[in-house]
Design an enzyme around this catalytic site. Structure first.
Site: not given
Ligand code: DX5
Ligand code: ZN
Length: 228
Positions: A10, A35, A37, A39, A68, A70, A139, A144, A146, A177, A179, A200
């Protein structure tokens, strides 16, 4: 027989001033996909990027791009993310559009559909679509941002969805996805995830990411580094 863990990078926590190079860095380190993200500041309380950014980083890797979404209106944007170079387009079952229509639109654009569910959404919400998508994204954080902590309370739902997929011999892959890191990638894989999104935990490392990717792959099989 479960497929070996697929690591998806990601880029949300990457250095946005050098996004193309950051995609190259993960690619060179041996991840299996990128990946992205997306938003819209409406479905989630954050704004990231649109098709223009996907198009800009597309030439920086030959790996599959998993977008992805969102966003509240995936039906209106699926085509544009397809044209920008996404290979798999994931939308949320909680979005405003009817899932059957979004899946059809993604397929009409020649791409692979995926469906995601938030931590508080029950498994039943996605079960009707499991035989129509390539990826089910579970999820393990509230979408929202990382860098959030993995929600262990989602694990029973992940296990249940894995059981449904295996019992019905479905082709769909299950993604995890949010943490996912050295401490949580093992339980994510063990409990049913085969596409493991890492943000992260990957991009908090400077320079060569290959040792981090190798350590994450080993940890997915329960082998933690000696200093852990
Ligand atoms: C959160 C995203 C995730 C996030 C993952 O809304 O969909 O893809 O970026 O990042 P980490 O691995 O740091 O949680
Ligand atoms: Zn994601």
């Amino acid at each position: 027989m479960r497929s070996p863990p697929h690591l998806s990078a990601s880029i949300l926590n990457a250095d946005f001033a050098r996004l193309g190079e950051e995609v190259e860095r993960a690619t060179a380190a041996g991840v299996d996909s990128i990946h992205l993200d997306v938003m819209d500041g409406h479905f989630v309380d954050n704004l990231t990027f649109g098709p223009v950014a996907v198009d800009a980083v597309r030439p920086h890797s030959a790996l599959p791009f998993h977008s992805h979404l969102m966003i509240s209106r995936p039906l209106a944007y699926a085509e544009r993310f397809a044209q920008a170079g996404s290979d798999l387009i994931v939308f949320h079952v909680e979005a405003d559009d009817e899932p059957r229509a979004v899946i059809a639109e993604i397929e009409r654009a020649g791409k692979r559909p995926g469906i995601a569910l938030n931590p508080e959404t029950p498994a039943e919400a996605v079960v009707p679509w499991l035989d129509q998508v390539d990826l089910l994204l579970v999820m393990t954080v509230h979408p929202g941002w990382g860098g959030q902590s993995f929600m262990h309370e989602v694990v029973p739902k992940l296990q249940m969805l894995r059981e449904v997929v295996d019992r019905r011999h479905l082709e769909v892959h299950i993604g995890v996805d949010g943490g996912v890191n050295l401490e949580t990638i093992g339980v994510s894989h063990e409990s049913g995830g085969d596409v493991l999104v890492v943000g992260s935990a990957l991009y908090s490392t400077a320079g060569d990411l290959a040792p981090t990717v190798a350590a994450l792959r080993a940890a997915a099989h329960g082998e933690l580094p000696a200093d852990h």
